[in-house]
Design an enzyme around this catalytic site. Structure first.
Site, short mmCIF file in Angstrom:
data_model
loop_
_atom_site.label_atom_id
_atom_site.label_comp_id
_atom_site.label_asym_id
_atom_site.label_seq_id
_atom_site.Cartn_x
_atom_site.Cartn_y
_atom_site.Cartn_z
N ASP A 538 0.84 -1.36 0.03
CA ASP A 538 0.26 -0.20 0.23
C ASP A 538 0.77 1.17 -0.04
O ASP A 538 2.50 1.60 0.67
CB ASP A 538 -1.02 0.10 1.25
CG ASP A 538 -1.70 -1.33 1.40
OD1 ASP A 538 -1.72 -1.48 0.40
OD2 ASP A 538 -2.59 -1.41 2.44
N LYS A 632 -5.42 10.93 10.54
CA LYS A 632 -5.84 10.54 9.12
C LYS A 632 -6.77 10.56 7.96
O LYS A 632 -5.49 10.89 7.12
CB LYS A 632 -5.82 9.54 9.70
CG LYS A 632 -5.49 8.31 8.31
CD LYS A 632 -5.57 6.62 8.64
CE LYS A 632 -5.79 5.81 7.09
NZ LYS A 632 -5.35 3.94 7.42
N ASP A 813 -4.61 2.46 -5.02
CA ASP A 813 -2.59 2.97 -4.52
C ASP A 813 -2.79 1.70 -3.97
O ASP A 813 -1.26 1.46 -2.53
CB ASP A 813 -2.91 4.39 -3.41
CG ASP A 813 -3.39 3.84 -2.15
OD1 ASP A 813 -4.33 3.16 -2.00
OD2 ASP A 813 -3.12 4.75 -1.29
#
Length: 884
Positions: A538, A632, A813
């Site tokens: 990732d 985050k 991603d």
């Protein structure tokens, strides 16, 4: 007339009986698989039809059929006709002397189009839920709906700022007419008490006025549209002689025909039992039979948008999508058996599994009938549970569908997922059940083609296991050590996952359980064990990675692991650390609480409000604990255009509200103030951490703003340059058109009956034009999404051609493959990142594609290209944690 009963079911036999795809498939895979594949595609349309009609029936019973796509064109056609008739009627009596009809004054309180919309929606609702109704009942219901809009609509119209700031959001959170109306009654009383709305209470209409309004509107509806007709029942029978309203048969037929057509093009796509049809053009790939709605390679908002790609030469793009969908998968039967066993447990060991039953409401206080404060507190607690339950039901339905699909395909040796792209070039699996889903869905799937795992593959399997356990912010040796420390736990979980539920405590429990089974397989069979579990690498805050690479930004690049490092750089943790430093300072030296006076702009009324100081707010956040989880989402979405105000809502939705609902956020006495304070701290911290990325985003916005601007001659006002869309091409040749346009329709907002877009009349029909605001706000996220989409596609082609990798697990991603090939993919993902930005100056290329579209008067307003830093792209090849 029952619309549902009048809908003619679609015959999808042309899909299952399609000769050309059957013969092609039979030649390659045998007639049995050919028949099964076409039967699945046929079934997808039947399932979609069933879902559409079920939704239509539910909306009809709830009186909400006007919200269904089948009814919207009818409303759009009838609305101007009824509006015109209402206008004519009002004008007719405005010019007449003498006593006006009883309905005249009430109907002047609303815009004619609002009265028309309410009439259509209420009458459609009453007649599709009951087939027919008495004219008295319909008129009473309609008249009351008109009064409600007049009464509560004045809050929106007369006190627009107050409505926007204090009422609208809370109103939209309430579902159902009863709850919305009760809320607005409280709002109205409060506003009148504070001198708003002229300080006057609403004078309720009497029953006679309500009936007159309703009957007059029904008469005009019949005169202008013929939507409904009067039927006399039991004529001559004194006890039951009455007139009833029902939908005219021609409109029943119109609605039924359109509903049937829409039901026929709403497939619930499923996986394939043969490799998907390769993409060779912009339509017709993925599934083998064309069906009523052939797939498009690019998901666009219009056929015109799709046709732009028709003659585009982009062989690498086609190659990548075909490789992605040619990956063979299968159901992980061991994980499936566990999910089937535990999913209906009352106390499921996996916290994220939505339960079958609603959480119990809090017990009502004994004095709830007499203690208003106790009632208010109980309602507040109950509201939180109701809100959570709505989400639970939605998640449970999704879970059961995914599980049904997994069980359905469990016996297949291999299944495949057709892929296509959004307009930015991001690659998506088409079926609802797919490898890009949540942890449970990913755990239920494994790749179909494995290889002997080997020593290197076993190493990457351990890394994957640690990642699934949430041990992914430490160097690789520590991840390996975590796995080796817990070998007994892992093997125990693999042997008896029902009684040994340690796996359920991990960060991604089902993916970790799948790892446990494979680890046990290697332990028992050695390094020759054939392993097909997808291992994912990732990105580390992908958007910032791409901005840092294109700008050679060392500071940002280091924060997102583009540079070699002995430890994992955690940008979310870095920002959280900076925030905590400020919190500690503010807790001691911050501002105190204060009572501030607030002056109402409309009434001049002065009131007092407690404003928490930064000292109190800091103490609240320190008591809660600010970790990477708090920062985050805000940091992640920075690269996608989110700003301080967006951060505030994210903090409120993701952290504060869930904490309050669970009883862990009692320290947040003023949630909005706490969210605003934290949003500012995160914004300040991230802005100094990734300066170059912020600069690039601002530069992109400047470009989009100038392109979307209309340039006029200052003297003559002649248009020298029209507004332009934005266009660019990604490094692998995919063209992106960002073209947000203002809707042609005018929006009609109702207090209780939702929104509707009015089609423009002949007099107002104009080109909608470019939406300058959306062009500017959308450019940064869309540009960076297109770059990560390009990187993913390039990686797939490169990994296949250079390293022979055939199986890919892809989520934007996140790059995955089988353990035996994981080391090769680990290199390929980095090598393509370097190739991309060494061979392409994407911002300069973007500028060159639009520079000649700017007017000469705009050139000075365009800032220079952002300066590049000193990041050595070759260092990405040496970074363990760039994609890990």
């Amino acid at each position: 007339m029952n619309i549902i009963e009048n809908i003619e079911k679609n015959d999808f036999s042309e899909i299952e009986l399609a000769a050309i795809p059957f013969n092609t498939l039979a030649d390659h895979y045998g007639s049995a698989l050919a028949k099964e594949q076409l039967a699945l595609e046929h079934e997808s349309y039947e399932l979609g039809e069933r879902r559409f009609l079920k939704m239509l029936e539910r909306q009809a019973k709830a009186g909400e059929i006007a919200d269904n796509a089948a009814a919207k064109p009818l409303l759009a056609t009838l609305l101007p006709k009824l509006t015109t008739r209402i206008v004519e009627w009002l004008e007719e009596y405005a010019s007449k002397k003498g006593r006006k009809p009883s309905a005249y004054a009430p109907l002047q309180l609303l815009k004619p189009e609002a009265s028309a919309f309410i009439t259509l929606k209420v009458i459609l609702a009453s007649l599709t839920s009951t087939n027919m109704t008495t004219i008295q009942a319909a008129a009473g219901m309609l008249g009351k709906a008109i009064e409600d809009e007049a009464r509560f609509g004045r809050i929106r119209d007369l006190e627009a700022k107050h409505f926007k700031k204090h009422v609208e959001e809370q109103l939209n959170k309430r579902h159902g007419q009863v709850y919305k109306k009760a809320f607005m009654q409280v709002v109205e009383a409060d506003m009148i008490g504070r001198g708003l709305l002229g300080g006057e209470a609403w004078s309720s209409w009497d029953k006679e006025t309500t009936m007159h309004v309703g009957i007059r509107l029904i008469e005009m509806l019949i005169e202008s549209t013929g939507l409904v007709e009067l039927q006399r029942h039991n004529a001559g029978n004194a006890g039951s002689d009455h007139e009833a309203l029902q939908l005219a048969q021609e409109y029943v037929d119109v609605l039924a025909k359109r509903a049937g057509a829409l039901a026929g093009i709403s497939p619930m796509f499923q996986p394939c039992v043969v490799p998907p049809k390769p993409w060779v053009a912009i339509t017709g790939g993925g599934y083998w039979a064309n069906g009523r709605r052939p797939l498009a390679l690019v998901r666009t908002h219009s056929k015109k948008g799709l046709m732009r790609y028709e003659d585009v030469y982009m062989p690498e793009v086609y190659k990548a999508v075909n490789l992605a969908q040619n990956t063979a998968w299968k159901i992980n039967k061991k994980v499936l058996a566990v999910v089937n066993e535990i999913v209906n447990w009352k106390n499921c060991p996996v916290a994220d599994i939505p339960s079958l039953e609603r959480q119990e409401l809090p017990p009502k206080p004994d004095d709830i009938d007499t203690n208003e404060a106790a009632l208010k507190e109980w309602k507040k607690a109950a509201a939180g549970i109701y809100r959570l339950d709505k989400a639970r039901v939605s998640r449970r339905i999704s879970l059961e569908f995914m599980l049904e699909q997994a069980n359905k395909f469990a016996s297949k040796k291999a299944i495949w997922f057709p892929y296509n792209m959004d307009w930015r070039g991001r690659v998506y699996a088409v079926p609802m059940f797919n490898p890009q889903g949540n942890d449970m869905t990913k755990g239920l799937l494994t790749l179909a083609k494995g290889k002997p795992i080997g020593e290197e593959g076993f190493y990457w399997l351990k890394i994957h296991g640690a990642n699934c356990a949430g041990v992914d912010k430490v160097p690789f040796p520590e991840r390996i050590a975590f796995i080796e420390k817990h070998v007994d736990d892992i093997l125990a979980c693999a042997k008896d996952p029902i009684n040994n539920t340690w796996w359920a405590e991990q960060d991604s429990p089902f993916c970790f359980l799948a790892f446990c089974f494979e680890y046990a397989g290697v332990t028992h069979h050695g390094l020759s064990y054939n392993c097909s579990l997808p291992l994912a690498f990732d990105g580390s805050c992908s958007g910032i990675q791409h901005f840092s690479a294109m700008l050679r930004d060392e500071v940002g690049g280091r924060a997102v692991n583009l540079l070699p490092s002995e430890t994992v750089q955690d940008i979310y943790g870095i920002v959280a650390q900076k925030v905590n430093e400020i919190l500690k300072q503010d807790a001691i030296n911050g501002t105190p609480n204060e009572m501030i006076t607030v002056t109402d702009k409309d009434t001049g009324e002065i009131s007092e409000k407690l404003k928490l100081g930064t000292s109190t707010l800091a103490q609240q956040w320190l008591a809660y604990g600010v970790t990477r989880s708090v920062t985050k989402r805000s940091v992640m979405t920075l690269a996608y255009g989110s700003k301080e105000f967006g951060f505030r809502q994210q903090v409120l939705d993701d952290t504060i509200q869930p904490a309050i609902d669970s009883g862990k956020g009692l320290m947040f006495t003023q949630p909005n103030q706490a969210a605003g304070y934290m949003a500012k701290l995160i914004w300040d911290a991230v802005s100094v951490t990734v300066v170059a990325a912020v600069e690039a985003m601002n530069w992109l916005k400047s470009a989009a703003k100038l392109l979307a601007a209309e340039v006029k001659d200052k003297k003559t006002k002649e248009i020298l340059r029209h507004r332009c869309a934005v266009h660019w091409t990604t490094p692998d040749g995919f063209p992106v058109w960002q073209e947000y346009r203002k809707p042609l329709q005018k929006r009609l907002d109702m207090i209780f009956l939702g929104q509707f877009r009015l089609q423009p009349t002949i007099n107002t029909l104009k080109d909608s034009g470019i939406d300058a605001h959306k062009q500017e706000s959308g450019i940064a996220p869309n540009f960076v999404h297109s770059q990560d989409g390009s990187h993913l596609r390039m990686t797939v082609v490169y990994a296949h051609e250079k390293y022979g990798i055939e199986s890919f697990a892809l989520i934007h991603d996140s790059f995955g493959t089988i353990p035996a090939d994981a080391g090769k993919l680990f290199k390929a993902v980095r090598e393509t990142m370097v190739i991309t930005y060494e061979n392409n100056d994407v911002l300069a290329d973007f500028y060159s594609q639009f520079a000649d579209q700017l007017h000469e008067t705009q050139l000075d307003k365009m800032p220079p290209l952002p300066k590049k830093g000193n990041l050595n792209l070759q260092d990405i090849l040496k970074s363990d944690f760039a994609f890990a």
